[in-house]
Design an enzyme around this catalytic site. Structure first.
Site, PDB file in Angstrom:
ATOM      1  N   ARG A 134      -4.043  -5.075  -8.584  1.00  0.00           N
ATOM      2  CA  ARG A 134      -3.889  -3.487  -8.112  1.00  0.00           C
ATOM      3  C   ARG A 134      -2.597  -2.810  -8.906  1.00  0.00           C
ATOM      4  O   ARG A 134      -2.935  -1.642  -9.298  1.00  0.00           O
ATOM      5  CB  ARG A 134      -3.704  -3.268  -6.677  1.00  0.00           C
ATOM      6  CG  ARG A 134      -4.804  -3.985  -5.919  1.00  0.00           C
ATOM      7  CD  ARG A 134      -4.624  -3.353  -4.389  1.00  0.00           C
ATOM      8  NE  ARG A 134      -4.421  -2.121  -4.147  1.00  0.00           N
ATOM      9  CZ  ARG A 134      -3.718  -1.608  -3.261  1.00  0.00           C
ATOM     10  NH1 ARG A 134      -3.639  -2.407  -2.147  1.00  0.00           N
ATOM     11  NH2 ARG A 134      -3.792  -0.252  -2.936  1.00  0.00           N
ATOM     12  N   TYR A 148      -6.640  14.310  -9.522  1.00  0.00           N
ATOM     13  CA  TYR A 148      -5.738  15.479  -8.989  1.00  0.00           C
ATOM     14  C   TYR A 148      -4.328  14.918  -8.598  1.00  0.00           C
ATOM     15  O   TYR A 148      -4.183  13.852  -8.180  1.00  0.00           O
ATOM     16  CB  TYR A 148      -6.627  15.932  -7.531  1.00  0.00           C
ATOM     17  CG  TYR A 148      -6.953  15.268  -6.459  1.00  0.00           C
ATOM     18  CD1 TYR A 148      -7.956  14.331  -6.496  1.00  0.00           C
ATOM     19  CD2 TYR A 148      -5.918  15.278  -5.203  1.00  0.00           C
ATOM     20  CE1 TYR A 148      -8.178  13.879  -5.539  1.00  0.00           C
ATOM     21  CE2 TYR A 148      -6.213  14.352  -4.211  1.00  0.00           C
ATOM     22  CZ  TYR A 148      -7.464  13.714  -4.402  1.00  0.00           C
ATOM     23  OH  TYR A 148      -7.823  13.034  -3.324  1.00  0.00           O
ATOM     24  N   LYS A 152       3.746  15.172  -1.073  1.00  0.00           N
ATOM     25  CA  LYS A 152       3.912  15.176   0.509  1.00  0.00           C
ATOM     26  C   LYS A 152       4.917  16.253   0.893  1.00  0.00           C
ATOM     27  O   LYS A 152       5.836  16.486   0.198  1.00  0.00           O
ATOM     28  CB  LYS A 152       4.509  13.920   1.026  1.00  0.00           C
ATOM     29  CG  LYS A 152       3.463  12.458   0.832  1.00  0.00           C
ATOM     30  CD  LYS A 152       2.404  12.397   1.860  1.00  0.00           C
ATOM     31  CE  LYS A 152       1.468  11.484   1.674  1.00  0.00           C
ATOM     32  NZ  LYS A 152       2.026  10.024   1.838  1.00  0.00           N
ATOM     33  N   HIS A 175      -4.476   6.734   7.370  1.00  0.00           N
ATOM     34  CA  HIS A 175      -5.101   7.072   6.140  1.00  0.00           C
ATOM     35  C   HIS A 175      -5.808   5.658   5.233  1.00  0.00           C
ATOM     36  O   HIS A 175      -6.922   5.881   4.916  1.00  0.00           O
ATOM     37  CB  HIS A 175      -3.727   7.271   5.196  1.00  0.00           C
ATOM     38  CG  HIS A 175      -4.156   7.481   3.788  1.00  0.00           C
ATOM     39  ND1 HIS A 175      -4.741   8.484   3.028  1.00  0.00           N
ATOM     40  CD2 HIS A 175      -3.905   6.346   2.652  1.00  0.00           C
ATOM     41  CE1 HIS A 175      -4.862   8.296   1.685  1.00  0.00           C
ATOM     42  NE2 HIS A 175      -4.437   6.894   1.416  1.00  0.00           N
ATOM     43  N   GLN A 188      -9.658   3.685  -5.612  1.00  0.00           N
ATOM     44  CA  GLN A 188      -8.563   4.503  -5.992  1.00  0.00           C
ATOM     45  C   GLN A 188      -7.254   3.791  -6.781  1.00  0.00           C
ATOM     46  O   GLN A 188      -7.067   2.644  -6.593  1.00  0.00           O
ATOM     47  CB  GLN A 188      -7.978   4.853  -4.490  1.00  0.00           C
ATOM     48  CG  GLN A 188      -6.966   4.195  -3.829  1.00  0.00           C
ATOM     49  CD  GLN A 188      -7.463   2.938  -3.369  1.00  0.00           C
ATOM     50  OE1 GLN A 188      -8.410   2.685  -3.408  1.00  0.00           O
ATOM     51  NE2 GLN A 188      -6.389   2.479  -2.328  1.00  0.00           N
ATOM     52  N   SER A 226      -2.936  13.860   5.419  1.00  0.00           N
ATOM     53  CA  SER A 226      -3.311  15.094   4.509  1.00  0.00           C
ATOM     54  C   SER A 226      -3.312  16.214   5.064  1.00  0.00           C
ATOM     55  O   SER A 226      -2.837  17.326   4.583  1.00  0.00           O
ATOM     56  CB  SER A 226      -4.629  14.635   4.077  1.00  0.00           C
ATOM     57  OG  SER A 226      -4.844  13.385   3.229  1.00  0.00           O
TER      58      SER A 226
HETATM   59  C1  VOV Z   1     -10.405   4.877  -1.798  1.00  0.00           C
HETATM   60  C2  VOV Z   1      -9.887   4.898  -0.657  1.00  0.00           C
HETATM   61  C3  VOV Z   1      -8.339   4.700  -0.397  1.00  0.00           C
HETATM   62  C4  VOV Z   1      -7.590   3.607   0.419  1.00  0.00           C
HETATM   63  C5  VOV Z   1      -8.322   2.245   0.855  1.00  0.00           C
HETATM   64  C6  VOV Z   1      -6.330   3.899   0.500  1.00  0.00           C
HETATM   65  C7  VOV Z   1      -5.529   3.057   1.150  1.00  0.00           C
HETATM   66  C8  VOV Z   1      -4.005   3.415   1.028  1.00  0.00           C
HETATM   67  C9  VOV Z   1      -3.072   2.454   1.405  1.00  0.00           C
HETATM   68  C10 VOV Z   1      -3.146   1.310   2.260  1.00  0.00           C
HETATM   69  C11 VOV Z   1      -1.892   3.008   1.195  1.00  0.00           C
HETATM   70  C12 VOV Z   1      -0.428   2.616   1.558  1.00  0.00           C
HETATM   71  C13 VOV Z   1       0.002   1.308   0.551  1.00  0.00           C
HETATM   72  C14 VOV Z   1       0.027   1.581  -0.877  1.00  0.00           C
HETATM   73  O1  VOV Z   1      -1.204   0.978  -1.522  1.00  0.00           O
HETATM   74  O2  VOV Z   1       0.779   2.105  -1.350  1.00  0.00           O
HETATM   75  C15 VOV Z   1      -2.074   4.215   0.339  1.00  0.00           C
HETATM   76  C16 VOV Z   1      -1.130   5.004  -0.243  1.00  0.00           C
HETATM   77  C17 VOV Z   1      -1.407   6.348  -0.812  1.00  0.00           C
HETATM   78  N1  VOV Z   1      -2.635   6.674  -0.867  1.00  0.00           N
HETATM   79 FE1  VOV Z   1      -4.525   5.906  -0.238  1.00  0.00          FE
HETATM   80  N2  VOV Z   1      -6.038   5.268  -0.230  1.00  0.00           N
HETATM   81  C18 VOV Z   1      -7.371   5.616  -0.639  1.00  0.00           C
HETATM   82  C19 VOV Z   1      -7.608   6.677  -1.001  1.00  0.00           C
HETATM   83  C20 VOV Z   1      -6.777   8.019  -1.066  1.00  0.00           C
HETATM   84  C21 VOV Z   1      -6.867   9.167  -1.587  1.00  0.00           C
HETATM   85  C22 VOV Z   1      -8.137   9.995  -1.686  1.00  0.00           C
HETATM   86  C23 VOV Z   1      -5.679   9.850  -1.508  1.00  0.00           C
HETATM   87  C24 VOV Z   1      -5.383  11.457  -1.706  1.00  0.00           C
HETATM   88  C25 VOV Z   1      -5.034  11.915  -0.561  1.00  0.00           C
HETATM   89  C26 VOV Z   1      -6.116  13.160   0.072  1.00  0.00           C
HETATM   90  O3  VOV Z   1      -6.274  13.593   1.363  1.00  0.00           O
HETATM   91  O4  VOV Z   1      -6.894  13.554  -0.767  1.00  0.00           O
HETATM   92  C27 VOV Z   1      -4.549   8.900  -1.359  1.00  0.00           C
HETATM   93  C28 VOV Z   1      -3.456   9.210  -1.453  1.00  0.00           C
HETATM   94  C29 VOV Z   1      -2.417   8.195  -1.108  1.00  0.00           C
HETATM   95  C30 VOV Z   1      -1.021   8.352  -1.630  1.00  0.00           C
HETATM   96  C31 VOV Z   1      -0.317   9.483  -2.373  1.00  0.00           C
HETATM   97  C32 VOV Z   1      -0.144   7.071  -1.210  1.00  0.00           C
HETATM   98  C33 VOV Z   1       1.207   6.856  -1.402  1.00  0.00           C
HETATM   99  C34 VOV Z   1       1.770   7.381  -0.028  1.00  0.00           C
HETATM  100  C35 VOV Z   1       3.233   7.037   0.003  1.00  0.00           C
HETATM  101  O5  VOV Z   1       3.851   7.858   0.739  1.00  0.00           O
HETATM  102  O6  VOV Z   1       3.822   6.063  -0.666  1.00  0.00           O
HETATM  103  N3  VOV Z   1      -5.411   7.794  -1.235  1.00  0.00           N
HETATM  104  N4  VOV Z   1      -3.403   4.329   0.211  1.00  0.00           N
END
Ligand code: VOV
Length: 252
Positions: A134, A148, A152, A175, A188, A226
């Protein structure tokens, strides 16, 4: 002081968006265009061996709409390597027919929200093949890309950075559950950019069916992370380019 989430970092990322200067491209003669295409071909040919050596990954997508015409996404081991790539591109003849549209500098990031908050057992997380895959992801060459940048929120009433760790973990859990519903449909890659670029994260999504970007992003808008805390920059969406389809796009 509030507890920062622990993060693991992998490859550095450059999203390099360019536009085509169709006026100069169409004004060039066949020979000039052939040289430009040959140099573009040679530039792209260098990406494969880098990926085979596990020193990075690269992809190129056309961009739909007027924000840019194409994006080259590069993952590499250092900022120097990314810098060398953009400079190398700028030097090839083809670059003279392009203009810079946008760029984003970040680094592949995983946080410990999903890991139950533990800092791990002291072992090198890169020895865990799931974590390593990853942090140093091979770009999937899916048909579509969506990129994009986002923040936060840090407003008085809604400040992500003032929430305690347990609350943030709970919100990130929700999320993650939504995200998991898109397993197999959207991949992602989250890249952190605090201190590197104008937003806090870059979000790069890959899918075979572009409609899944809309479904996922829309569904996430209702999720508290979000809905309450997300702030979003410009969206870029596009289609996979191979060397052949890139040449086809440039054909007059
Ligand atoms: C495709 C699916 C998908 C999946 C499974 C997923 C899962 C996860 C997990 C489990 C975690 C936490 C552990 C890590 O892995 O860091 C995250 C982390 C994160 N995500 Fe996510 N996310 C996805 C998708 C996904 C999207 C589409 C977005 C945009 C949000 C939106 O509204 O447009 C996003 C954002 C983020 C961000 C900015 C972070 C870091 C946040 C922080 O404060 O550190 N993310 N995300």
């Amino acid at each position: 002081m509030n507890e920062a989430a622990l993060t693991l970092e992998g490859w550095y990322a450059l999203h390099d968006f360019r536009s085509l200067d169709w006026t100069t491209w169409t004004a060039a003669d066949d020979e000039e265009r052939a040289v430009a295409l040959e140099e573009l071909h040679a530039f792209m040919q260098e990406w494969g061996p880098v990926e085979e050596a596990k020193e990075g990954s690269s992809a190129v997508y056309s961009i739909v709409g007027q924000k840019a015409d194409f994006v080259m996404m590069f993952l590499r081991e250092s900022l120097e390597a990314l810098n060398a790539l953009e400079t190398a591109f700028n030097k090839i003849a083809f670059a003279q027919y392009t203009t810079k549209a946008y760029s984003y500098v970040s680094i592949v990031e995983l946080s410990n929200y999903a890991a139950g908050g533990s800092a791990g057992d002291g072992s090198d997380p890169m020895l865990n093949p799931h974590v390593a895959a990853r942090l140093k992801p091979i770009l999937p060459q899916a048909k579509h890309i969506c990129f994009y940048p986002m923040n936060k929120k840090r407003e008085l009433a809604d400040n992500w950075y003032m929430l305690d760790m347990d609350k943030r973990r709970e919100l990130m859990h929700s999320h993650g559950l939504i995200g998991r519903g898109y397993a197999g449909k959207v991949k992602q890659i989250i890249t952190g950019s605090v201190g590197f670029d104008d937003w806090e994260w870059g979000v790069t999504l890959f899918a075979e069916d572009a409609l899944q970007f809309k479904k996922l992003v829309y569904e996430m808008r209702f999720d508290e992370v979000s809905a309450r805390y997300g702030e979003f920059g410009p969206f870029y969406v596009g289609n996979l380019l191979t060397e052949e389809s890139f040449e086809e796009l440039l054909k007059l």
